[in-house]
Design a protein around this motif. Structure first.
Motif, PDB file in Angstrom:
ATOM      1  N   SER A 177      -2.736 -10.472 -10.120  1.00  0.00           N
ATOM      2  CA  SER A 177      -2.268  -9.092 -10.248  1.00  0.00           C
ATOM      3  C   SER A 177      -1.209  -8.851  -9.170  1.00  0.00           C
ATOM      4  O   SER A 177      -0.798  -9.775  -8.488  1.00  0.00           O
ATOM      5  CB  SER A 177      -3.435  -8.111 -10.118  1.00  0.00           C
ATOM      6  N   CYS A 178      -0.770  -7.622  -9.037  1.00  0.00           N
ATOM      7  CA  CYS A 178       0.231  -7.341  -8.011  1.00  0.00           C
ATOM      8  C   CYS A 178      -0.051  -5.993  -7.355  1.00  0.00           C
ATOM      9  O   CYS A 178      -0.749  -5.144  -7.919  1.00  0.00           O
ATOM     10  CB  CYS A 178       1.641  -7.372  -8.587  1.00  0.00           C
ATOM     11  N   PHE A 179       0.485  -5.830  -6.153  1.00  0.00           N
ATOM     12  CA  PHE A 179       0.422  -4.570  -5.433  1.00  0.00           C
ATOM     13  C   PHE A 179       1.773  -3.891  -5.547  1.00  0.00           C
ATOM     14  O   PHE A 179       2.818  -4.549  -5.465  1.00  0.00           O
ATOM     15  CB  PHE A 179       0.109  -4.781  -3.946  1.00  0.00           C
ATOM     16  N   ARG A 221      -0.840   2.561  -2.337  1.00  0.00           N
ATOM     17  CA  ARG A 221      -0.713   1.171  -2.765  1.00  0.00           C
ATOM     18  C   ARG A 221      -1.543   1.057  -4.037  1.00  0.00           C
ATOM     19  O   ARG A 221      -2.744   1.296  -4.038  1.00  0.00           O
ATOM     20  CB  ARG A 221      -1.247   0.193  -1.722  1.00  0.00           C
ATOM     21  N   LEU A 262      -9.625  -8.523  -2.221  1.00  0.00           N
ATOM     22  CA  LEU A 262      -9.113  -8.418  -0.860  1.00  0.00           C
ATOM     23  C   LEU A 262      -9.533  -7.106  -0.230  1.00  0.00           C
ATOM     24  O   LEU A 262      -9.542  -6.064  -0.877  1.00  0.00           O
ATOM     25  CB  LEU A 262      -7.583  -8.489  -0.859  1.00  0.00           C
ATOM     26  N   GLU A 286      -2.820  -1.194  -7.323  1.00  0.00           N
ATOM     27  CA  GLU A 286      -2.994  -2.556  -7.812  1.00  0.00           C
ATOM     28  C   GLU A 286      -2.818  -2.553  -9.322  1.00  0.00           C
ATOM     29  O   GLU A 286      -3.489  -1.815 -10.035  1.00  0.00           O
ATOM     30  CB  GLU A 286      -4.379  -3.095  -7.437  1.00  0.00           C
ATOM     31  N   ILE A 295      -4.690  -7.518   3.854  1.00  0.00           N
ATOM     32  CA  ILE A 295      -3.370  -7.371   3.264  1.00  0.00           C
ATOM     33  C   ILE A 295      -2.341  -7.177   4.372  1.00  0.00           C
ATOM     34  O   ILE A 295      -2.393  -6.202   5.106  1.00  0.00           O
ATOM     35  CB  ILE A 295      -3.343  -6.183   2.276  1.00  0.00           C
ATOM     36  N   SER A 341      -8.319  -7.779  -7.583  1.00  0.00           N
ATOM     37  CA  SER A 341      -8.539  -8.622  -6.405  1.00  0.00           C
ATOM     38  C   SER A 341      -9.742  -8.181  -5.596  1.00  0.00           C
ATOM     39  O   SER A 341     -10.204  -7.066  -5.688  1.00  0.00           O
ATOM     40  CB  SER A 341      -7.299  -8.616  -5.522  1.00  0.00           C
ATOM     41  N   THR A 394      -0.711 -10.413  -5.612  1.00  0.00           N
ATOM     42  CA  THR A 394      -1.939 -10.396  -4.807  1.00  0.00           C
ATOM     43  C   THR A 394      -2.486 -11.794  -4.579  1.00  0.00           C
ATOM     44  O   THR A 394      -3.317 -11.992  -3.718  1.00  0.00           O
ATOM     45  CB  THR A 394      -3.048  -9.584  -5.503  1.00  0.00           C
ATOM     46  N   GLU A 405       2.498  -1.999   3.866  1.00  0.00           N
ATOM     47  CA  GLU A 405       1.114  -1.603   4.178  1.00  0.00           C
ATOM     48  C   GLU A 405       1.084  -0.853   5.498  1.00  0.00           C
ATOM     49  O   GLU A 405       0.466   0.204   5.631  1.00  0.00           O
ATOM     50  CB  GLU A 405       0.239  -2.860   4.237  1.00  0.00           C
TER      51      GLU A 405
END
Length: 194
Positions: free
Chosen positions: A156-158, A111, A4, A113, A9, A2, A152, A14
């Protein structure tokens, strides 16, 4: 992965890991493994302390008062750097590489990714394995608890991971390493004019 920025976020995990504490955004070889395993916390502390000793002795300030021995020392350091790069390549050929991953790191947790969801429910135990610096092909394993996992929006994912309680020595070594990474990140952004 990502595009970002950390400020884009918005997730409770977070805030829990990164509000009001020093953090840095880096790309490092890293992976998450679900489940608990035997971890040698002393080895992570030793590796982080050794990295600090090497990096702090290199004189990042740009001036040197050592005179003639400075050139010889710089040559020796350059040879050692080349040796470490070659050794790292040999180790990578014989060992499974960790994938380079964008991550945000603080003394509280990470965190990470990932390309796909892990499916790990909040509260699950696991291990984060990461290579703390690019010039040394070794890794540290730190026990973690899964806080959350979320997409995300970019395919993808966090995965937010909170560190398990650590010894004072490991916590100090980790904070010192994070401070150096943060200082390097700030210096790089100044050079690029960001």
């Amino acid at each position: 992965m990502s595009e970002l920025r950390p400020s884009d976020i918005h997730h409770p995990a977070e805030s829990e890991l990164f509000d009001e504490t020093l953090s840095c955004d880096v790309a490092l070889p890293a992976e998450f493994r679900l489940g608990s395993s035997v971890i040698r916390p002393g080895s992570a502390e030793t590796l982080l302390r050794s990295v600090a000793l090497v990096e702090d002795s290199r004189g990042d300030d740009g001036h040197d008062d050592r005179g003639e021995s400075s050139t010889q020392l710089q040559r020796l350091e350059a040879k050692l750097d080349l040796t470490m790069v070659l050794l790292g390549r040999l180790v990578r050929q014989s060992a499974q590489d960790l994938d380079l991953r964008p991550l945000r790191w603080s003394r509280r947790g990470i965190r990470l990714e990932l390309g796909a969801r892990t499916g790990a429910p909040a509260g699950s135990l696991g291990v984060i394995r990461l290579q703390p610096c690019d010039w040394l092909p070794d890794h540290i394993d730190l026990p973690v608890t899964v806080l959350a996992e979320a997409a995300t929006g970019a395919g993808s994912c966090f995965l937010w991971l909170r560190f398990a309680p650590m010894s004072d020595g490991l916590e100090m070594a980790l904070e010192r390493h994070l401070f150096r990474l943060h200082r390097r990140q700030v210096a790089d952004s100044r050079r690029r004019g960001l």
